[in-house]
Design a protein around this motif. Structure first.
Motif, PDB file in Angstrom:
ATOM      1  N   ALA A 101       3.433   6.502   8.345  1.00 44.76           N
ATOM      2  CA  ALA A 101       2.544   5.705   9.200  1.00 44.76           C
ATOM      3  C   ALA A 101       3.120   5.562  10.610  1.00 44.76           C
ATOM      4  CB  ALA A 101       2.311   4.336   8.572  1.00 44.76           C
ATOM      5  N   VAL A 102       4.425   5.281  10.708  1.00 44.13           N
ATOM      6  CA  VAL A 102       5.048   5.091  12.018  1.00 44.13           C
ATOM      7  C   VAL A 102       5.129   6.408  12.773  1.00 44.13           C
ATOM      8  CG1 VAL A 102       7.134   4.333  13.222  1.00 44.13           C
ATOM      9  CG2 VAL A 102       6.339   3.077  11.210  1.00 44.13           C
ATOM     10  N   GLU A 103       5.515   7.484  12.089  1.00 39.06           N
ATOM     11  CA  GLU A 103       5.615   8.790  12.743  1.00 39.06           C
ATOM     12  C   GLU A 103       4.262   9.245  13.278  1.00 39.06           C
ATOM     13  OE1 GLU A 103       9.448  10.658  10.311  1.00 39.06           O
ATOM     14  OE2 GLU A 103       7.416  11.356   9.860  1.00 39.06           O
ATOM     15  N   GLU A 104       3.204   9.054  12.504  1.00 39.76           N
ATOM     16  CA  GLU A 104       1.881   9.478  12.944  1.00 39.76           C
ATOM     17  C   GLU A 104       1.384   8.626  14.104  1.00 39.76           C
ATOM     18  OE1 GLU A 104      -0.590   9.534   9.475  1.00 39.76           O
ATOM     19  OE2 GLU A 104       0.277  11.424   8.726  1.00 39.76           O
ATOM     20  N   ALA A 105       1.740   7.339  14.113  1.00 36.65           N
ATOM     21  CA  ALA A 105       1.344   6.470  15.221  1.00 36.65           C
ATOM     22  C   ALA A 105       2.054   6.889  16.505  1.00 36.65           C
ATOM     23  CB  ALA A 105       1.658   5.015  14.886  1.00 36.65           C
ATOM     24  N   ILE A 106       3.354   7.205  16.423  1.00 38.38           N
ATOM     25  CA  ILE A 106       4.085   7.663  17.605  1.00 38.38           C
ATOM     26  C   ILE A 106       3.518   8.999  18.091  1.00 38.38           C
ATOM     27  CG2 ILE A 106       6.320   8.427  18.476  1.00 38.38           C
ATOM     28  CD1 ILE A 106       7.635   6.451  16.561  1.00 38.38           C
ATOM     29  N   ALA A 107       3.188   9.883  17.157  1.00 35.62           N
ATOM     30  CA  ALA A 107       2.619  11.179  17.528  1.00 35.62           C
ATOM     31  C   ALA A 107       1.281  11.009  18.249  1.00 35.62           C
ATOM     32  CB  ALA A 107       2.441  12.037  16.281  1.00 35.62           C
ATOM     33  N   PRO A 113      -5.296  -0.077  10.858  1.00 30.52           N
ATOM     34  CA  PRO A 113      -5.131  -1.379  10.186  1.00 30.52           C
ATOM     35  C   PRO A 113      -3.998  -1.421   9.166  1.00 30.52           C
ATOM     36  CG  PRO A 113      -6.814  -0.137   9.059  1.00 30.52           C
ATOM     37  CD  PRO A 113      -6.290   0.759  10.167  1.00 30.52           C
ATOM     38  N   ALA A 114      -3.094  -0.463   9.183  1.00 29.69           N
ATOM     39  CA  ALA A 114      -1.977  -0.484   8.232  1.00 29.69           C
ATOM     40  C   ALA A 114      -1.150  -1.753   8.433  1.00 29.69           C
ATOM     41  CB  ALA A 114      -1.094   0.749   8.438  1.00 29.69           C
ATOM     42  N   PRO A 120       0.795  -1.229   0.000  1.00 28.36           N
ATOM     43  CA  PRO A 120       0.000   0.000   0.000  1.00 28.36           C
ATOM     44  C   PRO A 120       0.831   1.285   0.000  1.00 28.36           C
ATOM     45  CG  PRO A 120      -0.532  -1.443   1.882  1.00 28.36           C
ATOM     46  CD  PRO A 120       0.780  -1.880   1.322  1.00 28.36           C
ATOM     47  N   PHE A 121       2.158   1.170   0.052  1.00 32.27           N
ATOM     48  CA  PHE A 121       2.992   2.340   0.296  1.00 32.27           C
ATOM     49  C   PHE A 121       3.840   2.734  -0.916  1.00 32.27           C
ATOM     50  CE2 PHE A 121       2.483   0.172   4.440  1.00 32.27           C
ATOM     51  CZ  PHE A 121       1.806   1.182   5.119  1.00 32.27           C
ATOM     52  N   MET A 122       4.223   4.010  -0.928  1.00 37.55           N
ATOM     53  CA  MET A 122       5.111   4.532  -1.959  1.00 37.55           C
ATOM     54  C   MET A 122       6.582   4.290  -1.605  1.00 37.55           C
ATOM     55  SD  MET A 122       3.001   5.651  -4.131  1.00 37.55           S
ATOM     56  CE  MET A 122       4.135   6.465  -5.246  1.00 37.55           C
ATOM     57  N   GLY A 123       6.819   3.549  -0.549  1.00 38.35           N
ATOM     58  CA  GLY A 123       8.163   3.258  -0.073  1.00 38.35           C
ATOM     59  C   GLY A 123       8.280   3.623   1.389  1.00 38.35           C
ATOM     60  N   TRP A 124       9.514   3.534   1.923  1.00 36.72           N
ATOM     61  CA  TRP A 124       9.713   3.894   3.327  1.00 36.72           C
ATOM     62  C   TRP A 124       9.594   5.388   3.533  1.00 36.72           C
ATOM     63  CZ3 TRP A 124      10.018   2.523   8.283  1.00 36.72           C
ATOM     64  CH2 TRP A 124      10.506   3.489   9.166  1.00 36.72           C
ATOM     65  N   GLN A 125      10.259   6.177   2.715  1.00 34.42           N
ATOM     66  CA  GLN A 125      10.458   7.604   2.991  1.00 34.42           C
ATOM     67  C   GLN A 125       9.193   8.420   2.791  1.00 34.42           C
ATOM     68  OE1 GLN A 125      13.718   9.247   0.803  1.00 34.42           O
ATOM     69  NE2 GLN A 125      13.912  11.022   2.130  1.00 34.42           N
TER      70      GLN A 125
END
Length: 251
Positions: A30-36, A85-86, A14-19
């Motif tokens: 996704a990870v940054e928003e979850a930590i926030a 659900p990511a 589902p992603f355009m890559g890591w960055q």
């Protein structure tokens, strides 16, 4: 401020890559928003590697600085809850030294590329393997792979968009392993190096697949490497079968 290191697994489909980027969702976002959502402050999450769109990871290492007083276990559990659900999961979380860096402290990176060699289309693993309809000669692919191991100029296997300062890299391992199963003939290519050029693994796998199909010889791979010319690349494998499987750090 506490620096946490994460072990992350993700399905790259589902992603355009890591960055993080403006034109689509990314794993980093996704990870940054979850930590926030857990801490109230959005951190910058740095990873050991920058995977392309559609590339997966079973063991990506990353880190972030967090101001909140929280244990690694509680942070991991809370972030995983916010990630749903990511298709991203934090497998482990530990406190590390303030100067530990997921990218710059990394001494080596490992990838696997999964090929499903069968005429029938992939069903459960669509997007998780490269389905090649014809049989592949894994022994010939392994022979060809050994021409690429060592210190070389990998210009032929480097994307035109690669931002690395030099095309010269040392490839520590490139092994082709056949692992037949009930779903057909599966071939796994194992690659290891301190660092890789953009598209290097996919480009090497594409040329090895040509050898497996009988369209190239192992010597053709050797000659393509020696040419130091992107125009001599035979085939760039799709991202579907590529997995980041490990990062090595000083003990």
């Amino acid at each position: 401020m506490t620096r946490f290191a994460f072990l992350i697994e993700f399905d790259g489909r589902p992603f355009m890559g890591w960055q993080r980027q403006a034109h689509g969702p990314s794993v980093q976002q996704a990870v940054e928003e979850a930590i926030a959502a857990v801490t109230g402050v959005r951190p910058v999450v740095n990873a050991a590697g920058r995977t392309d769109a559609g590339v997966h990871a079973t063991a990506m290492r990353a880190h972030a600085d967090v101001e909140r007083d929280i244990t690694p276990f509680r942070l991991m559990e809370a972030v995983n809850a916010k990630l749903r659900p990511a298709p991203v999961a934090i497998l482990d979380c530990v406190v590390v030294a303030d100067d530990w860096h997921a990218r710059f402290s990394c001494l080596g990176r490992r990838y696997e590329y999964h090929i499903l060699s069968r005429r029938a289309p992939a069903t459960f693993e669509k997007g998780l393997v490269w389905r090649v309809p014809q049989p592949l000669d894994a022994d010939a692919m392994q022979q060809a792979a050994q021409h690429l191991v060592g210190l070389h100029d990998f210009t032929t296997f480097r994307s035109a968009h690669c931002q690395a300062e030099s095309p010269v890299k040392t490839l520590d391992r490139l092994d082709v392993v056949r692992a037949d199963g009930r779903d057909g003939a599966r071939i796994i290519v194992h690659a290891a190096a301190r660092s890789f050029l953009h598209h290097q693994v996919r480009s090497m796998v594409g040329c090895l697949a040509l050898v497996g199909m009988g369209r190239w010889t192992p010597e053709d791979v050797r000659d393509a490497l020696a040419a130091q010319d992107r125009g001599r690349l035979g085939l760039n494998a799709p991202p579907d079968g590529l997995y980041f499987t490990g990062a090595i750090y000083p003990e």
